[in-house]
Motif scaffolding. Structure first.
Motif, PDB file in Angstrom:
ATOM      1  N   SER A 249       0.796  -1.232   0.000  1.00  0.00           N
ATOM      2  CA  SER A 249       0.000   0.000   0.000  1.00  0.00           C
ATOM      3  C   SER A 249       0.824   1.275   0.000  1.00  0.00           C
ATOM      4  CB  SER A 249      -0.943   0.011   1.210  1.00  0.00           C
ATOM      5  OG  SER A 249      -0.214   0.027   2.427  1.00  0.00           O
ATOM      6  N   GLY A 250       2.152   1.183   0.135  1.00  0.00           N
ATOM      7  CA  GLY A 250       2.958   2.402   0.173  1.00  0.00           C
ATOM      8  C   GLY A 250       4.437   2.122   0.052  1.00  0.00           C
ATOM      9  N   ASN A 251       5.246   3.171   0.201  1.00  0.00           N
ATOM     10  CA  ASN A 251       6.707   3.084   0.109  1.00  0.00           C
ATOM     11  C   ASN A 251       7.327   3.604   1.402  1.00  0.00           C
ATOM     12  OD1 ASN A 251       7.644   2.284  -2.720  1.00  0.00           O
ATOM     13  ND2 ASN A 251       6.118   3.828  -3.210  1.00  0.00           N
ATOM     14  N   PHE A 252       7.854   2.706   2.211  1.00  0.00           N
ATOM     15  CA  PHE A 252       8.479   3.116   3.470  1.00  0.00           C
ATOM     16  C   PHE A 252       9.903   2.571   3.569  1.00  0.00           C
ATOM     17  CE2 PHE A 252       3.916   3.145   4.097  1.00  0.00           C
ATOM     18  CZ  PHE A 252       3.717   4.416   4.607  1.00  0.00           C
ATOM     19  N   ALA A 253      10.653   2.781   2.470  1.00  0.00           N
ATOM     20  CA  ALA A 253      12.043   2.319   2.406  1.00  0.00           C
ATOM     21  C   ALA A 253      12.108   0.854   2.850  1.00  0.00           C
ATOM     22  CB  ALA A 253      12.947   3.229   3.226  1.00  0.00           C
ATOM     23  N   TRP A 254      13.039   0.528   3.760  1.00  0.00           N
ATOM     24  CA  TRP A 254      13.180  -0.873   4.166  1.00  0.00           C
ATOM     25  C   TRP A 254      12.523  -1.149   5.511  1.00  0.00           C
ATOM     26  CZ3 TRP A 254      17.661   2.089   3.091  1.00  0.00           C
ATOM     27  CH2 TRP A 254      18.270   2.677   4.192  1.00  0.00           C
ATOM     28  N   LEU A 255      11.716  -0.209   6.027  1.00  0.00           N
ATOM     29  CA  LEU A 255      11.087  -0.397   7.334  1.00  0.00           C
ATOM     30  C   LEU A 255      10.271  -1.684   7.386  1.00  0.00           C
ATOM     31  CD1 LEU A 255      10.175   0.527  10.149  1.00  0.00           C
ATOM     32  CD2 LEU A 255       8.388   1.874   9.033  1.00  0.00           C
ATOM     33  N   ASN A 256       9.351  -1.862   6.460  1.00  0.00           N
ATOM     34  CA  ASN A 256       8.482  -3.041   6.481  1.00  0.00           C
ATOM     35  C   ASN A 256       9.252  -4.317   6.180  1.00  0.00           C
ATOM     36  OD1 ASN A 256       6.534  -0.740   4.758  1.00  0.00           O
ATOM     37  ND2 ASN A 256       6.045  -1.352   6.853  1.00  0.00           N
ATOM     38  N   TRP A 257      10.180  -4.249   5.225  1.00  0.00           N
ATOM     39  CA  TRP A 257      10.959  -5.446   4.874  1.00  0.00           C
ATOM     40  C   TRP A 257      11.829  -5.898   6.037  1.00  0.00           C
ATOM     41  CZ3 TRP A 257       9.371  -8.162   1.040  1.00  0.00           C
ATOM     42  CH2 TRP A 257       8.762  -7.553  -0.065  1.00  0.00           C
ATOM     43  N   LEU A 258      12.435  -4.956   6.740  1.00  0.00           N
ATOM     44  CA  LEU A 258      13.280  -5.338   7.876  1.00  0.00           C
ATOM     45  C   LEU A 258      12.423  -5.866   9.029  1.00  0.00           C
ATOM     46  CD1 LEU A 258      16.048  -5.602   9.006  1.00  0.00           C
ATOM     47  CD2 LEU A 258      16.085  -3.162   9.528  1.00  0.00           C
ATOM     48  N   THR A 259      11.230  -5.327   9.198  1.00  0.00           N
ATOM     49  CA  THR A 259      10.317  -5.852  10.215  1.00  0.00           C
ATOM     50  C   THR A 259       9.926  -7.293   9.889  1.00  0.00           C
ATOM     51  OG1 THR A 259       9.457  -3.607  10.565  1.00  0.00           O
ATOM     52  CG2 THR A 259       8.154  -5.419  11.433  1.00  0.00           C
ATOM     53  N   ILE A 260       9.696  -7.572   8.616  1.00  0.00           N
ATOM     54  CA  ILE A 260       9.398  -8.945   8.186  1.00  0.00           C
ATOM     55  C   ILE A 260      10.570  -9.872   8.508  1.00  0.00           C
ATOM     56  CG2 ILE A 260       9.093 -10.399   6.138  1.00  0.00           C
ATOM     57  CD1 ILE A 260       7.454  -8.046   4.954  1.00  0.00           C
ATOM     58  N   VAL A 261      11.785  -9.422   8.204  1.00  0.00           N
ATOM     59  CA  VAL A 261      12.969 -10.232   8.508  1.00  0.00           C
ATOM     60  C   VAL A 261      13.057 -10.512  10.004  1.00  0.00           C
ATOM     61  CG1 VAL A 261      15.499 -10.185   8.540  1.00  0.00           C
ATOM     62  CG2 VAL A 261      14.267  -9.480   6.483  1.00  0.00           C
ATOM     63  N   LEU A 262      12.831  -9.496  10.828  1.00  0.00           N
ATOM     64  CA  LEU A 262      12.882  -9.681  12.280  1.00  0.00           C
ATOM     65  C   LEU A 262      11.803 -10.648  12.754  1.00  0.00           C
ATOM     66  CD1 LEU A 262      13.535  -5.981  13.348  1.00  0.00           C
ATOM     67  CD2 LEU A 262      15.085  -7.913  13.730  1.00  0.00           C
ATOM     68  N   ALA A 263      10.636 -10.637  12.102  1.00  0.00           N
ATOM     69  CA  ALA A 263       9.565 -11.548  12.508  1.00  0.00           C
ATOM     70  C   ALA A 263       9.968 -13.005  12.338  1.00  0.00           C
ATOM     71  CB  ALA A 263       8.298 -11.240  11.709  1.00  0.00           C
ATOM     72  N   PHE A 264      10.788 -13.297  11.343  1.00  0.00           N
ATOM     73  CA  PHE A 264      11.218 -14.680  11.139  1.00  0.00           C
ATOM     74  C   PHE A 264      12.078 -15.186  12.301  1.00  0.00           C
ATOM     75  CE2 PHE A 264      10.152 -14.058   6.584  1.00  0.00           C
ATOM     76  CZ  PHE A 264       9.393 -15.213   6.405  1.00  0.00           C
ATOM     77  N   SER A 265      12.600 -14.292  13.129  1.00  0.00           N
ATOM     78  CA  SER A 265      13.402 -14.732  14.271  1.00  0.00           C
ATOM     79  C   SER A 265      12.580 -15.512  15.287  1.00  0.00           C
ATOM     80  CB  SER A 265      14.058 -13.524  14.956  1.00  0.00           C
ATOM     81  OG  SER A 265      13.075 -12.701  15.584  1.00  0.00           O
ATOM     82  N   ALA A 266      11.249 -15.380  15.228  1.00  0.00           N
ATOM     83  CA  ALA A 266      10.381 -16.082  16.173  1.00  0.00           C
ATOM     84  C   ALA A 266       9.804 -17.368  15.594  1.00  0.00           C
ATOM     85  CB  ALA A 266       9.244 -15.160  16.616  1.00  0.00           C
ATOM     86  N   VAL A 267      10.258 -17.773  14.428  1.00  0.00           N
ATOM     87  CA  VAL A 267       9.763 -18.987  13.774  1.00  0.00           C
ATOM     88  C   VAL A 267      10.797 -20.105  13.970  1.00  0.00           C
ATOM     89  CG1 VAL A 267       8.994 -20.010  11.609  1.00  0.00           C
ATOM     90  CG2 VAL A 267       8.523 -17.593  12.086  1.00  0.00           C
ATOM     91  N   ASP A 268      10.396 -21.180  14.610  1.00  0.00           N
ATOM     92  CA  ASP A 268      11.344 -22.263  14.898  1.00  0.00           C
ATOM     93  C   ASP A 268      11.454 -23.227  13.721  1.00  0.00           C
ATOM     94  OD1 ASP A 268       8.768 -23.300  15.243  1.00  0.00           O
ATOM     95  OD2 ASP A 268       9.500 -24.847  16.602  1.00  0.00           O
ATOM     96  N   ASP A 269      12.442 -24.102  13.786  1.00  0.00           N
ATOM     97  CA  ASP A 269      12.697 -25.046  12.694  1.00  0.00           C
ATOM     98  C   ASP A 269      11.526 -25.993  12.475  1.00  0.00           C
ATOM     99  OD1 ASP A 269      15.157 -23.887  12.375  1.00  0.00           O
ATOM    100  OD2 ASP A 269      16.249 -25.420  13.496  1.00  0.00           O
ATOM    101  N   GLY A 270      10.831 -26.360  13.562  1.00  0.00           N
ATOM    102  CA  GLY A 270       9.697 -27.252  13.426  1.00  0.00           C
ATOM    103  C   GLY A 270       8.589 -26.650  12.586  1.00  0.00           C
ATOM    104  N   THR A 271       8.329 -25.373  12.774  1.00  0.00           N
ATOM    105  CA  THR A 271       7.304 -24.697  11.982  1.00  0.00           C
ATOM    106  C   THR A 271       7.727 -24.608  10.526  1.00  0.00           C
ATOM    107  OG1 THR A 271       6.611 -23.386  13.900  1.00  0.00           O
ATOM    108  CG2 THR A 271       5.982 -22.563  11.730  1.00  0.00           C
ATOM    109  N   VAL A 272       8.996 -24.282  10.293  1.00  0.00           N
ATOM    110  CA  VAL A 272       9.494 -24.214   8.917  1.00  0.00           C
ATOM    111  C   VAL A 272       9.359 -25.570   8.242  1.00  0.00           C
ATOM    112  CG1 VAL A 272      11.523 -23.801   7.476  1.00  0.00           C
ATOM    113  CG2 VAL A 272      11.077 -22.315   9.429  1.00  0.00           C
ATOM    114  N   ALA A 273       9.714 -26.635   8.957  1.00  0.00           N
ATOM    115  CA  ALA A 273       9.622 -27.985   8.387  1.00  0.00           C
ATOM    116  C   ALA A 273       8.176 -28.362   8.097  1.00  0.00           C
ATOM    117  CB  ALA A 273      10.253 -28.990   9.337  1.00  0.00           C
TER     118      ALA A 273
END
Length: 480
Positions: A249-273
C-alpha cells in the motif's frame, strides 16, 4: 553453555542474517548513488561543514578521521560488496571470530554514514537497521548453535517496533481511535505506491477493518512473540502478513521489509519444516566459552540500554523513532501518531526567459514523489529516495527545507550534475534555467470517474508560492 543454545532456530538465524545483509546492500547502495548531491563536498548539506561543528563523541564516524567524496564512495561500495558476500554465505565460510568481525565492520560502516547524514538520515529505519545489524554480530554462524539471548533481543526489538507504533497511534490522532485514519492515510502518506490509489478507493467499512486489524496486530500480537511455540510462530506470521499489506500500500524504504525479517526470528525449525518440508541449514557445534561470555555481555548491555526505550513506551508523551545514544544500539520506534487529512506537494519549476512576469515555466520531475498528475505512483521500497521524502516534510512545514533548499536551487540554476542526478526529469538538459521557483499544490487522488475520463491519478489545485523566483544573483545576495 548449553543453556545459551537455541538449537531449534537455525532457520531463524539464517533468515535474519541473510535478510539483514540484503537490507545492508540496499542501504549502502542508496548511499553511494545519492550522497554527492545530498552530502558531498558540493552537496546540499556538506559533510565537511558538519564535521567542523560535531565531535567524534557526538557523532562517531570513520569520517571524523578523514573525509573526501572518494573515501565516502569507497565506504559505500565496499559495504555493499561485503553485505552481498554475507548474503551469499561468507559468514558461514569463515571462522566464528571472523564472521563476527565482518558483521561488526558492516555495522560500523553504516553507523559512520548515518552519523554524518544529518536531515537526510533522520528516519527511524536507519536506527532500526543499525540495531538489527548490531544483533547479527552476536548471532554466530554454522560453527555454533543460535544463542537464545540474541534471539530474545531480536524479539524485543520487533516488539518495540510493533507495540511502539500501535501505542503512538492510539495515544495520538483521534482518527486511530474512531477507525477513520485510513480514509486519508493512503492518499496523504509520504510516498504512495502503484496500488495506493486502489487502497484509498476501498469502501470505508473496509478501511475500518484495516485500522482495527492494525490495532490488533500492533497492540496484542507482539506479546505472542515471547510465548511458546507454535504461538510465537503464529504471532510472527501475523506480523509478516500485516507488513506485506503495508509494502503493497505504500513506500516506506526498508522499514516493512526489515520488520518482516525480524519476525522470522520467532519462527522455529519445526514450523518451517511443517510448512515447507525443509531441514535446518548447517551443522552447528558446541558454543565456545569465549563466545558464550560475549553473548551474555551483549544481553546485559541490551537490558541496561532498554531502560529509556521501555520508559518511552510507557510514557504518555511517547516520542517516535528516538535514539538514546550515538551508537543507535537500543532505540524507540513508532510513527504516524498524526495522519494528515490533505496532501500538499512542492513543485519546482524553471524558466529560460529573462523576465519572470510573463515567463514560461517548466516543471522538474522527481523520481518518487507526486508531480505529473498522469504519472502512476511507482514502487521504490526498499530503496529510499531521500530528497523526495524530505520534500513531503517540506510541504508540511518549510522549516524542513530551510537548511538545504537554497543549495538545491543553486544546483538547478547551475545544472549541477550531482544534484540534477537526484531528479527523474531535468527540463533544461543543455542550458540551465535563468530562474527557478517552487509552488505549493493541493493534491488528491482522482475519483474513479476522473480516473477513467482524465487518465490521471491525481487532481491538483494551486495553493500558493512556496519559493519566489530566484536567480544566481539573488542566491548570492542571500548568502551574504
Amino acid at each position: 553453555m548449553d543453556w545459551l543454545i537455541a538449537s531449534d532456530y537455525s532457520w531463524a538465524r539464517w533468515l535474519l542474517e541473510r535478510g539483514i545483509a540484503v537490507i545492508y546492500v540496499v542501504a549502502f547502495g542508496a548511499a553511494g548513488l545519492q550522497f554527492k548531491g545530498l552530502l558531498g563536498t558540493r552537496g546540499m548539506l556538506p559533510i565537511p561543514a558538519f564535521l567542523r561543528t560535531h565531535s567524534f563523541r557526538a557523532a562517531p564516524s570513520v569520517f571524523q578521521l578523514h573525509y573526501s567524496d572518494r573515501f565516502f564512495a569507497l565506504v559505500c561500495w565496499a559495504g555493499a560488496t561485503l553485505a552481498a558476500a554475507m548474503v551469499l554465505g561468507l559468514g558461514d565460510a569463515v571462522p566464528l571470530w571472523a564472521a563476527m568481525t565482518l558483521w561488526l565492520v558492516l555495522w560500523a560502516a553504516y553507523l559512520s554514514i548515518v552519523n554524518v547524514g544529518q536531515l537526510w538520515y533522520s528516519f527511524g529505519w536507519e536506527s532500526l537497521l543499525l540495531e538489527a545489524g548490531f544483533l547479527t554480530v552476536f548471532l554466530g554462524n554454522h560453527d555454533v548453535a543460535p544463542p537464545w539471548a540474541v534471539l530474545v533481543a531480536a524479539w524485543w526489538l520487533l516488539f518495540r517496533v510493533e507495540f511502539g507504533a500501535g501505542l503512538i497511534k492510539v495515544r495520538g490522532d483521534e482518527c486511530w481511535r474512531n477507525l477513520t485514519c485510513l480514509d486519508y492515510h493512503h492518499e496523504t502518506q509520504p510516498m504512495p505506491g502503484p496500488l495506493s490509489w486502489f487502497f484509498h478507493r476501498l469502501p470505508k467499512p473496509l478501511h475500518r477493518v484495516e485500522v482495527a486489524g492494525n490495532h490488533v496486530a500492533q497492540l496484542f500480537v507482539p506479546f505472542g512473540l515471547f510465548a511458546p511455540q507454535p504461538v510465537a510462530a503464529v504471532a510472527a506470521g501475523i506480523v509478516i502478513v500485516t507488513q506485506l499489506w503495508l509494502v503493497a500500500s505504500g513506500n516506506f524504504a526498508w522499514l516493512n521489509w526489515l520488520t518482516i525479517v525480524l519476525a522470522f526470528s520467532a519462527v522455529d525449525d519445526g514450523t518451517v519444516a511443517a510448512v515447507t518440508g525443509l531441514s535446518p541449514p548447517g551443522h552447528a557445534g558446541a558454543m565456545p566459552v569465549w563466545f558464550g561470555a560475549i553473548v551474555v555481555a551483549f544481553a546485559v548491555l541490551v537490558a541496561v540500554l532498554s531502560w529509556h526505550p521501555a520508559r518511552n513506551l510507557l510514557s504518555r508523551r511517547q516520542r517516535m523513532n528516538k535514539t538514546f545514544d550515538p551508537l543507535h544500539l537500543v532505540n524507540a520506534y513508532g510513527a504516524f501518531g498524526t495522519v494528515g487529512r490533505t496532501r500538499n506537494e512542492v513543485v519546482f519549476e524553471g524558466t529560460a526567459d529573462a523576465a519572470v512576469d510573463d515567463a514560461s515555466w517548466v516543471e522538474y520531475g522527481f523520481r518518487g514523489k507526486p508531480g505529473d498528475v498522469t504519472r502512476m505512483p511507482r514502487q521504490w521500497s526498499p530503496y529510499h529516495l531521500r530528497l523526495d521524502w524530505l520534500l513531503w516534510f517540506a510541504a508540511i512545514s518549510p522549516a524542513y527545507a530551510q537548511p538545504w533548499v537554497g543549495r538545491f536551487c543553486e544546483g538547478l540554476l547551475r545544472n549541477d550534475p550531482d544534484i540534477v542526478r537526484l531528479l527523474r526529469h531535468n527540463p533544461f538538459p543543455d542550458q540551465p534555467p535563468r530562474y527557478v521557483r517552487a509552488l505549493l499544490y493541493r493534491y488528491r487522488f482522482t475519483t474513479p470517474h476522473e480516473r477513467r475520463t482524465e487518465r490521471a491519478w491525481w487532481h491538483r489545485d494551486l495553493v500558493g508560492t512556496f519559493l519566489a523566483p530566484l536567480d544566481l544573483r539573488e542566491l548570492d545576495r542571500m548568502k551574504r
